[in-house]
Design a protein around this motif. Structure first.
Motif, PDB file in Angstrom:
ATOM      1  N   ILE A 160       7.546  -8.606   8.158  1.00  0.00           N
ATOM      2  CA  ILE A 160       6.482  -9.340   8.317  1.00  0.00           C
ATOM      3  C   ILE A 160       6.801 -10.863   9.116  1.00  0.00           C
ATOM      4  O   ILE A 160       5.822 -11.681   9.343  1.00  0.00           O
ATOM      5  CB  ILE A 160       5.443  -9.979   7.363  1.00  0.00           C
ATOM      6  CG1 ILE A 160       6.416 -10.704   5.758  1.00  0.00           C
ATOM      7  CG2 ILE A 160       4.650  -8.543   6.751  1.00  0.00           C
ATOM      8  CD1 ILE A 160       5.393 -11.621   4.382  1.00  0.00           C
TER       9      ILE A 160
ATOM     10  N   PHE B 165       5.382 -10.476  12.638  1.00  0.00           N
ATOM     11  CA  PHE B 165       4.146 -10.565  12.899  1.00  0.00           C
ATOM     12  C   PHE B 165       4.437 -12.970  13.758  1.00  0.00           C
ATOM     13  O   PHE B 165       4.624 -13.142  13.653  1.00  0.00           O
ATOM     14  CB  PHE B 165       3.400 -10.905  11.790  1.00  0.00           C
ATOM     15  CG  PHE B 165       1.613 -11.224  11.690  1.00  0.00           C
ATOM     16  CD1 PHE B 165       1.187  -9.946  12.391  1.00  0.00           C
ATOM     17  CD2 PHE B 165       1.069 -11.830  11.417  1.00  0.00           C
ATOM     18  CE1 PHE B 165      -0.145 -10.619  12.542  1.00  0.00           C
ATOM     19  CE2 PHE B 165      -0.092 -12.766  11.952  1.00  0.00           C
ATOM     20  CZ  PHE B 165      -1.296 -11.552  12.378  1.00  0.00           C
TER      21      PHE B 165
ATOM     22  N   GLU C  88       0.936 -15.033  14.780  1.00  0.00           N
ATOM     23  CA  GLU C  88      -0.303 -14.971  14.820  1.00  0.00           C
ATOM     24  C   GLU C  88      -1.142 -15.086  15.910  1.00  0.00           C
ATOM     25  O   GLU C  88      -2.294 -14.884  16.288  1.00  0.00           O
ATOM     26  CB  GLU C  88      -1.218 -16.378  13.977  1.00  0.00           C
ATOM     27  CG  GLU C  88      -0.534 -15.716  12.200  1.00  0.00           C
ATOM     28  CD  GLU C  88       0.017 -17.812  11.175  1.00  0.00           C
ATOM     29  OE1 GLU C  88      -1.037 -18.197  12.071  1.00  0.00           O
ATOM     30  OE2 GLU C  88      -0.866 -17.433   9.826  1.00  0.00           O
TER      31      GLU C  88
ATOM     32  N   ILE D  97       2.350  -7.139  14.882  1.00  0.00           N
ATOM     33  CA  ILE D  97       3.389  -7.740  14.760  1.00  0.00           C
ATOM     34  C   ILE D  97       4.875  -6.529  15.505  1.00  0.00           C
ATOM     35  O   ILE D  97       4.540  -6.038  16.780  1.00  0.00           O
ATOM     36  CB  ILE D  97       4.553  -6.130  13.463  1.00  0.00           C
ATOM     37  CG1 ILE D  97       4.027  -6.848  12.505  1.00  0.00           C
ATOM     38  CG2 ILE D  97       5.890  -6.114  13.097  1.00  0.00           C
ATOM     39  CD1 ILE D  97       3.562  -6.272  11.381  1.00  0.00           C
TER      40      ILE D  97
ATOM     41  N   THR E  71      -1.699 -10.777   1.107  1.00  0.00           N
ATOM     42  CA  THR E  71      -1.058 -11.065   2.133  1.00  0.00           C
ATOM     43  C   THR E  71      -0.342 -10.164   3.296  1.00  0.00           C
ATOM     44  O   THR E  71      -0.272  -9.954   4.361  1.00  0.00           O
ATOM     45  CB  THR E  71       0.583 -12.371   2.458  1.00  0.00           C
ATOM     46  OG1 THR E  71       0.578 -12.939   1.521  1.00  0.00           O
ATOM     47  CG2 THR E  71       0.986 -12.552   3.540  1.00  0.00           C
ATOM     48  N   TYR E  72       0.205  -9.293   3.190  1.00  0.00           N
ATOM     49  CA  TYR E  72       0.555  -7.934   3.266  1.00  0.00           C
ATOM     50  C   TYR E  72      -0.784  -7.186   3.623  1.00  0.00           C
ATOM     51  O   TYR E  72      -0.277  -6.831   5.284  1.00  0.00           O
ATOM     52  CB  TYR E  72       1.299  -6.801   2.878  1.00  0.00           C
ATOM     53  CG  TYR E  72       2.528  -7.451   2.157  1.00  0.00           C
ATOM     54  CD1 TYR E  72       3.970  -7.838   2.563  1.00  0.00           C
ATOM     55  CD2 TYR E  72       2.593  -7.713   0.330  1.00  0.00           C
ATOM     56  CE1 TYR E  72       5.198  -8.717   1.721  1.00  0.00           C
ATOM     57  CE2 TYR E  72       3.765  -8.840  -0.384  1.00  0.00           C
ATOM     58  CZ  TYR E  72       4.705  -9.064   0.400  1.00  0.00           C
ATOM     59  OH  TYR E  72       5.523  -9.618   0.386  1.00  0.00           O
TER      60      TYR E  72
ATOM     61  N   THR F 175      -3.077  -8.225   5.419  1.00  0.00           N
ATOM     62  CA  THR F 175      -4.254  -8.877   5.958  1.00  0.00           C
ATOM     63  C   THR F 175      -3.496  -8.643   7.010  1.00  0.00           C
ATOM     64  O   THR F 175      -4.441  -8.817   8.548  1.00  0.00           O
ATOM     65  CB  THR F 175      -4.181 -10.427   5.359  1.00  0.00           C
ATOM     66  OG1 THR F 175      -4.971 -10.317   3.701  1.00  0.00           O
ATOM     67  CG2 THR F 175      -4.809 -11.564   6.182  1.00  0.00           C
ATOM     68  N   ILE F 176      -1.517  -8.686   7.448  1.00  0.00           N
ATOM     69  CA  ILE F 176      -1.389  -8.417   8.214  1.00  0.00           C
ATOM     70  C   ILE F 176      -1.394  -7.636   8.744  1.00  0.00           C
ATOM     71  O   ILE F 176      -1.706  -6.932  10.348  1.00  0.00           O
ATOM     72  CB  ILE F 176       0.567  -8.906   8.024  1.00  0.00           C
ATOM     73  CG1 ILE F 176       0.240 -10.532   8.020  1.00  0.00           C
ATOM     74  CG2 ILE F 176       1.168  -8.583   9.295  1.00  0.00           C
ATOM     75  CD1 ILE F 176       2.054 -10.812   7.278  1.00  0.00           C
TER      76      ILE F 176
ATOM     77  N   THR G 156      -4.786  -6.686  10.459  1.00  0.00           N
ATOM     78  CA  THR G 156      -5.043  -7.971  11.565  1.00  0.00           C
ATOM     79  C   THR G 156      -3.907  -7.355  12.671  1.00  0.00           C
ATOM     80  O   THR G 156      -4.851  -6.880  13.888  1.00  0.00           O
ATOM     81  CB  THR G 156      -4.765  -8.955  11.783  1.00  0.00           C
ATOM     82  OG1 THR G 156      -4.872  -9.876  10.747  1.00  0.00           O
ATOM     83  CG2 THR G 156      -4.722  -9.877  12.761  1.00  0.00           C
ATOM     84  N   HIS G 157      -3.313  -6.643  12.859  1.00  0.00           N
ATOM     85  CA  HIS G 157      -3.031  -5.543  14.053  1.00  0.00           C
ATOM     86  C   HIS G 157      -3.407  -4.596  14.225  1.00  0.00           C
ATOM     87  O   HIS G 157      -3.109  -4.508  15.365  1.00  0.00           O
ATOM     88  CB  HIS G 157      -1.330  -5.181  13.206  1.00  0.00           C
ATOM     89  CG  HIS G 157       0.024  -4.059  14.232  1.00  0.00           C
ATOM     90  ND1 HIS G 157       0.815  -5.002  15.026  1.00  0.00           N
ATOM     91  CD2 HIS G 157      -0.556  -3.104  14.518  1.00  0.00           C
ATOM     92  CE1 HIS G 157       1.351  -4.037  15.324  1.00  0.00           C
ATOM     93  NE2 HIS G 157       1.002  -3.100  15.462  1.00  0.00           N
TER      94      HIS G 157
END
Length: 392
Positions: free
Chosen positions: A143, A146, A148, A153, A194-195, A197-198, A201-202
């Protein structure tokens, strides 16, 4: 009469199902015999098999780091889960020790491929906390890549390498979807969103930018890391920028099917179906279901097939069929049957003790053309295991 007819049909379906199950079990037993030879060589050499070279000798992973290094121990874990033979477990552990320290690398995106497919299987099968911590460490390293602004990523670094020579700033490849499974898994393991969400998003950024209207995918998108704007849509391993590189389509299909598994967000399932329909209905999709290395390669039908793409597609379709009332089950089983044939499955003791023949690494790079690949075997075995589960 209706009752007798119904009973007969149920009996017939049971017989056919058992036959299919028996075929699957026979294939897995044959694979066990074949890979036992590779297991012995791997332990002797203290190395991880990747492919074979032009002389037919085993090609080992490229130390100190190789994106394929997790597939062999993952294969061993699948064989251990099936057979309970401790030799497979020992081989998996021995292989994992060779690259465990890579869990902290922040210079590459392939940590999902490497660790989820090896240590992830180890943790699921054994429940041992040591494997859990490796997964968490690898996810934490992943992460860091990543951004924003981009919402993705970063796949490859662009410093003093062939990627930098192309002028790329923030390349994201379609393959990167596969690394999201590690993040989804660690989110569930730790309870830290958190993981996830990333990963989401990706996945969403890739869905929005990486695909054409027909459901096919570009291979590489280069972004501006400051603004998130797209610099270019190109290929690295496909025939052309606007072509559909077969393994890229396979990664996309598998990736969004997996995203649906973890999120139950119907948009991912629907998108996986759109990709599946592109693949299965493409005019250059071969009758046996094993794609040419690129759907738009210029000399079809005189082009290389890619069994690795077929194995990934088959495994993905078997999972997708679980979410679509078995809509893609026949397609998946057709591919598996083709791969199990003499045209793609090697004779016992041949092919460097790999299972599948006729895979393609990268034709533009002149690398691993018409050879076995450890990830082709991995996804083929995964497909057979999924097929077996559906028949139980």
């Amino acid at each position: 009469m209706n009752l007798l007819k119904t009973t007969f049909l149920l009996l017939l379906c049971t017989i056919l199902s058992c036959t299919t199950q028996n075929e699957t079990e026979t294939r897995l037993k044959n694979i066990e015999q074949q890979l036992a030879g590779l297991r012995s060589r791997s332990l002797q050499e203290n190395n991880i098999p990747r492919s074979i070279n032009k002389e037919g000798e085993i090609r080992w992973i490229e130390k100190p780091y190789d994106w394929t290094e997790g597939f062999w121990p993952g294969t061993c874990w699948m064989m251990y889960e099936r057979t309970k033979d401790e030799q497979w477990k020992e081989a998996a552990i021995a292989a994992q020790k060779m690259f465990e320290h890579h869990k902290d690398l922040t210079t590459d995106h392939d940590l999902g491929f490497i660790f989820n497919n090896s240590f992830g299987k180890a943790y699921r099968i054994t429940g041992q906390a040591q494997y859990k911590q490796v997964l968490i460490d690898a996810a934490n390293a992943l992460i860091t890549r990543f951004n924003e602004n981009v919402g993705c990523i970063q796949s490859w670094d662009v410093v003093n390498n062939w990627q930098s020579e192309r002028g790329w700033m923030f390349p994201v490849i379609i393959d990167n979807l596969m690394n999201l499974e590690l993040l989804f898994e660690v989110a569930e393991i730790t309870g830290d969103s958190t993981y996830k969400t990333i990963a989401i998003t990706h996945a969403n950024t890739t869905m929005r930018n990486h695909f054409r209207p027909d459901g096919s995918s570009y291979h590489v998108l280069d972004y501006n890391p400051e603004t998130g704007e797209i610099n270019s849509k190109v290929t690295a391993q496909g025939y052309a920028n606007e072509s559909a590189w077969s393994r890229g389509q396979a990664w996309a299909l598998y990736g969004y099917t997996m995203c649906y598994r973890y999120t139950q967000d119907i948009k991912y399932r629907d998108f996986a179906e759109k990709i599946a329909n592109f693949i299965l209905n493409h005019p250059n999709y071969p009758a046996d279901g094993v794609p040419y290395w690129d759907f738009n390669a210029p000399n079809i039908p005189n082009e290389q097939r890619d069994a690795s793409s077929a194995a990934i597609i088959a495994s993905a379709l078997l999972e997708l069929s679980n979410y679509t009332e078995n809509r893609y089950l026949k397609n998946a089983e057709h591919i598996v049957n083709s791969l199990a044939s003499d045209a793609y499955t090697a004779e016992l003791g041949e092919n460097g003790h790999f299972v599948l023949m006729h895979s393609v690494g990268s034709i533009p790079h002149g690398n691993e053309i018409d050879v076995p690949l450890n990830y082709a075997d991995y996804y083929y075995i995964e497909a057979l295991a999924r097929q077996s589960e559906k028949r139980l």
